[in-house]
Design a protein around this motif. Sequence first.
Motif, PDB file in Angstrom:
ATOM      1  N   LEU A  87      53.971   5.115  55.644  1.00  0.00           N
ATOM      2  CA  LEU A  87      53.608   5.398  54.134  1.00  0.00           C
ATOM      3  C   LEU A  87      52.460   4.337  53.844  1.00  0.00           C
ATOM      4  CD1 LEU A  87      56.959   5.494  53.272  1.00  0.00           C
ATOM      5  CD2 LEU A  87      55.326   7.751  53.615  1.00  0.00           C
ATOM      6  N   CYS A  88      51.387   5.298  53.240  1.00  0.00           N
ATOM      7  CA  CYS A  88      50.572   3.835  52.510  1.00  0.00           C
ATOM      8  C   CYS A  88      50.932   3.470  51.863  1.00  0.00           C
ATOM      9  CB  CYS A  88      49.230   5.153  51.296  1.00  0.00           C
ATOM     10  SG  CYS A  88      48.305   3.858  50.376  1.00  0.00           S
ATOM     11  N   ARG A  89      50.942   2.186  51.309  1.00  0.00           N
ATOM     12  CA  ARG A  89      51.455   1.374  50.809  1.00  0.00           C
ATOM     13  C   ARG A  89      51.040   1.058  49.392  1.00  0.00           C
ATOM     14  NH1 ARG A  89      56.334   1.208  53.300  1.00  0.00           N
ATOM     15  NH2 ARG A  89      57.132  -0.125  51.454  1.00  0.00           N
ATOM     16  N   VAL A  90      50.087   2.004  49.273  1.00  0.00           N
ATOM     17  CA  VAL A  90      49.647   1.917  47.124  1.00  0.00           C
ATOM     18  C   VAL A  90      50.011   2.609  46.650  1.00  0.00           C
ATOM     19  CG1 VAL A  90      47.549   1.357  45.872  1.00  0.00           C
ATOM     20  CG2 VAL A  90      47.671   0.733  48.210  1.00  0.00           C
ATOM     21  N   CYS A  91      50.046   4.287  47.327  1.00  0.00           N
ATOM     22  CA  CYS A  91      50.603   5.206  46.401  1.00  0.00           C
ATOM     23  C   CYS A  91      51.458   5.756  47.250  1.00  0.00           C
ATOM     24  CB  CYS A  91      49.063   5.817  46.598  1.00  0.00           C
ATOM     25  SG  CYS A  91      49.169   6.964  47.945  1.00  0.00           S
ATOM     26  N   GLY A  92      52.206   5.872  48.237  1.00  0.00           N
ATOM     27  CA  GLY A  92      52.917   6.241  49.430  1.00  0.00           C
ATOM     28  C   GLY A  92      52.954   7.472  49.714  1.00  0.00           C
ATOM     29  N   ILE A  93      51.825   7.914  50.062  1.00  0.00           N
ATOM     30  CA  ILE A  93      51.794   9.375  50.734  1.00  0.00           C
ATOM     31  C   ILE A  93      51.816   8.941  52.200  1.00  0.00           C
ATOM     32  CG2 ILE A  93      49.247   8.768  51.011  1.00  0.00           C
ATOM     33  CD1 ILE A  93      49.214  11.977  49.898  1.00  0.00           C
ATOM     34  N   ALA A  94      52.639   9.790  52.876  1.00  0.00           N
ATOM     35  CA  ALA A  94      52.325   9.859  53.828  1.00  0.00           C
ATOM     36  C   ALA A  94      51.711  10.673  54.721  1.00  0.00           C
ATOM     37  CB  ALA A  94      53.781  10.520  55.057  1.00  0.00           C
ATOM     38  N   ALA A  95      51.116  10.004  56.244  1.00  0.00           N
ATOM     39  CA  ALA A  95      50.173  11.005  56.907  1.00  0.00           C
ATOM     40  C   ALA A  95      49.990  12.500  56.669  1.00  0.00           C
ATOM     41  CB  ALA A  95      49.463   9.943  58.380  1.00  0.00           C
ATOM     42  N   GLY A  96      49.191  13.534  56.776  1.00  0.00           N
ATOM     43  CA  GLY A  96      49.069  14.692  56.649  1.00  0.00           C
ATOM     44  C   GLY A  96      49.902  15.180  55.044  1.00  0.00           C
ATOM     45  N   GLU A  97      50.261  13.982  54.410  1.00  0.00           N
ATOM     46  CA  GLU A  97      50.905  15.165  52.990  1.00  0.00           C
ATOM     47  C   GLU A  97      49.373  15.282  52.061  1.00  0.00           C
ATOM     48  OE1 GLU A  97      54.794  13.450  52.596  1.00  0.00           O
ATOM     49  OE2 GLU A  97      53.697  12.585  51.172  1.00  0.00           O
ATOM     50  N   VAL A 115      46.779 -11.613  50.013  1.00  0.00           N
ATOM     51  CA  VAL A 115      48.030 -12.266  49.618  1.00  0.00           C
ATOM     52  C   VAL A 115      47.977 -13.912  49.562  1.00  0.00           C
ATOM     53  CG1 VAL A 115      50.565 -11.812  49.907  1.00  0.00           C
ATOM     54  CG2 VAL A 115      48.989 -10.441  50.841  1.00  0.00           C
ATOM     55  N   LEU A 116      48.560 -14.175  47.343  1.00  0.00           N
ATOM     56  CA  LEU A 116      48.335 -15.699  47.110  1.00  0.00           C
ATOM     57  C   LEU A 116      50.386 -15.867  47.677  1.00  0.00           C
ATOM     58  CD1 LEU A 116      47.579 -17.923  46.136  1.00  0.00           C
ATOM     59  CD2 LEU A 116      48.585 -16.630  43.512  1.00  0.00           C
ATOM     60  N   LYS A 117      50.370 -17.118  48.542  1.00  0.00           N
ATOM     61  CA  LYS A 117      51.629 -17.331  48.854  1.00  0.00           C
ATOM     62  C   LYS A 117      51.763 -18.937  48.373  1.00  0.00           C
ATOM     63  CE  LYS A 117      52.008 -14.913  53.166  1.00  0.00           C
ATOM     64  NZ  LYS A 117      52.555 -14.822  54.389  1.00  0.00           N
ATOM     65  N   PRO A 118      53.158 -18.989  47.922  1.00  0.00           N
ATOM     66  CA  PRO A 118      53.755 -19.807  47.208  1.00  0.00           C
ATOM     67  C   PRO A 118      52.957 -22.000  48.509  1.00  0.00           C
ATOM     68  CG  PRO A 118      55.620 -18.749  47.255  1.00  0.00           C
ATOM     69  CD  PRO A 118      54.071 -18.156  47.931  1.00  0.00           C
ATOM     70  N   GLY A 119      52.695 -22.274  47.901  1.00  0.00           N
ATOM     71  CA  GLY A 119      52.280 -23.588  48.093  1.00  0.00           C
ATOM     72  C   GLY A 119      51.058 -23.604  49.335  1.00  0.00           C
ATOM     73  N   VAL A 120      50.422 -22.219  49.178  1.00  0.00           N
ATOM     74  CA  VAL A 120      48.428 -22.229  50.569  1.00  0.00           C
ATOM     75  C   VAL A 120      47.893 -21.206  49.896  1.00  0.00           C
ATOM     76  CG1 VAL A 120      50.838 -22.259  52.060  1.00  0.00           C
ATOM     77  CG2 VAL A 120      50.648 -20.273  51.235  1.00  0.00           C
ATOM     78  N   ALA A 121      47.391 -21.572  50.131  1.00  0.00           N
ATOM     79  CA  ALA A 121      45.813 -20.988  49.659  1.00  0.00           C
ATOM     80  C   ALA A 121      45.999 -19.290  50.334  1.00  0.00           C
ATOM     81  CB  ALA A 121      44.881 -21.153  50.512  1.00  0.00           C
ATOM     82  N   THR A 122      45.061 -18.685  49.501  1.00  0.00           N
ATOM     83  CA  THR A 122      46.001 -16.486  49.790  1.00  0.00           C
ATOM     84  C   THR A 122      44.916 -16.509  51.453  1.00  0.00           C
ATOM     85  OG1 THR A 122      44.132 -16.335  47.343  1.00  0.00           O
ATOM     86  CG2 THR A 122      44.264 -14.951  49.289  1.00  0.00           C
ATOM     87  N   THR A 123      46.485 -15.660  51.897  1.00  0.00           N
ATOM     88  CA  THR A 123      46.013 -15.453  52.765  1.00  0.00           C
ATOM     89  C   THR A 123      45.290 -13.852  53.353  1.00  0.00           C
ATOM     90  OG1 THR A 123      48.580 -15.051  52.792  1.00  0.00           O
ATOM     91  CG2 THR A 123      47.467 -16.656  53.964  1.00  0.00           C
ATOM     92  N   THR A 124      45.232 -13.764  54.714  1.00  0.00           N
ATOM     93  CA  THR A 124      45.167 -12.090  54.818  1.00  0.00           C
ATOM     94  C   THR A 124      45.505 -12.055  55.616  1.00  0.00           C
ATOM     95  OG1 THR A 124      42.748 -12.606  54.686  1.00  0.00           O
ATOM     96  CG2 THR A 124      43.686 -10.236  55.597  1.00  0.00           C
ATOM     97  N   GLU A 125      46.713 -10.738  55.238  1.00  0.00           N
ATOM     98  CA  GLU A 125      47.630  -9.500  55.710  1.00  0.00           C
ATOM     99  C   GLU A 125      46.781  -8.568  56.414  1.00  0.00           C
ATOM    100  OE1 GLU A 125      51.857  -9.949  54.595  1.00  0.00           O
ATOM    101  OE2 GLU A 125      51.342 -12.421  54.377  1.00  0.00           O
ATOM    102  N   MET A 126      47.208  -7.893  57.352  1.00  0.00           N
ATOM    103  CA  MET A 126      47.402  -6.773  56.795  1.00  0.00           C
ATOM    104  C   MET A 126      47.986  -5.499  57.312  1.00  0.00           C
ATOM    105  SD  MET A 126      44.616  -6.272  59.192  1.00  0.00           S
ATOM    106  CE  MET A 126      43.642  -7.103  60.386  1.00  0.00           C
ATOM    107  N   VAL A 127      47.744  -4.563  56.376  1.00  0.00           N
ATOM    108  CA  VAL A 127      48.572  -3.357  55.522  1.00  0.00           C
ATOM    109  C   VAL A 127      48.561  -1.666  55.872  1.00  0.00           C
ATOM    110  CG1 VAL A 127      47.433  -3.853  53.876  1.00  0.00           C
ATOM    111  CG2 VAL A 127      50.096  -3.240  53.719  1.00  0.00           C
ATOM    112  N   THR A 128      49.148  -0.837  56.088  1.00  0.00           N
ATOM    113  CA  THR A 128      48.736   0.566  55.740  1.00  0.00           C
ATOM    114  C   THR A 128      48.175   1.309  54.458  1.00  0.00           C
ATOM    115  OG1 THR A 128      50.423   1.104  57.510  1.00  0.00           O
ATOM    116  CG2 THR A 128      49.733   3.155  56.563  1.00  0.00           C
ATOM    117  N   GLU A 129      47.090   1.060  54.610  1.00  0.00           N
ATOM    118  CA  GLU A 129      46.642   2.134  52.951  1.00  0.00           C
ATOM    119  C   GLU A 129      46.249   3.811  53.149  1.00  0.00           C
ATOM    120  OE1 GLU A 129      43.685   0.225  51.387  1.00  0.00           O
ATOM    121  OE2 GLU A 129      45.188  -1.468  50.473  1.00  0.00           O
ATOM    122  N   CYS A 130      46.202   4.827  52.682  1.00  0.00           N
ATOM    123  CA  CYS A 130      45.263   5.962  52.506  1.00  0.00           C
ATOM    124  C   CYS A 130      43.954   5.297  52.380  1.00  0.00           C
ATOM    125  CB  CYS A 130      46.405   6.934  52.176  1.00  0.00           C
ATOM    126  SG  CYS A 130      46.219   6.788  50.748  1.00  0.00           S
TER     127      CYS A 130
END
Length: 201
Positions: A87-97, A115-130
């Motif tokens: 699912l797109c973790r921003v709008c919630g749509i699934a592929a093909g919808e 992503v701003l995490k406690p006690g550390v600088a901003t990190t970069t993570e991978m996420v699903t988006e449409c």
Amino acid sequence: MGEVFTKGELREAFPDTSQIDRRMRDLRDRGWRISTNREDPTLTSSEHRFVEMGAEVWKPGQSKAKTPAASLTAIQRREIFEADDYLCRVCGIAAGEVYEGSVETAQLDVARREVLKPGVATTTEMVTECRRCRVGGRAGRADLTSILGELEQMSQIERNHFSQWLEADRRDFSMMERLWGLYRTLPSDSRRAVREAVSPV
């Protein structure tokens, strides 16, 4: 930001720079967002759009490339899709919808999210988006520190209720919440009728 340009214009602006295509790929690997007509259908095949600036590569220590989503293996991409329930973790749509109010179907991809995490600088993570959310830049930076801080302010009953939403990865709206959403869409006269209906006699 948002300016449209062509490679020809880049070559004219930087006549001493060779391999313009490679230079743009290098910028993308360092967090710069430069759209083509694959991400932005309003562009022609020769146009590009400057969406967002990444690392300030002209500064010492800023030229190190981030891990680009395009360099992920097929297995890594599948693992990210599975973790995000396809699912797109921003709008919630699934592929093909089909997007509401259009005939366009959703295409999912892997994107970088700061992503701003406690006690550390901003990190970069991978996420699903449409593609629509990714091009529109709707996600922005995620503030995990703020979310965890607000969780600490919740009562145990609220935390238990919130935990149920997390377990199901969905929120079930109460009748009152659904009515509120419908009420907000009504014209002025109809909203007044609702207010009169709930006013004390």
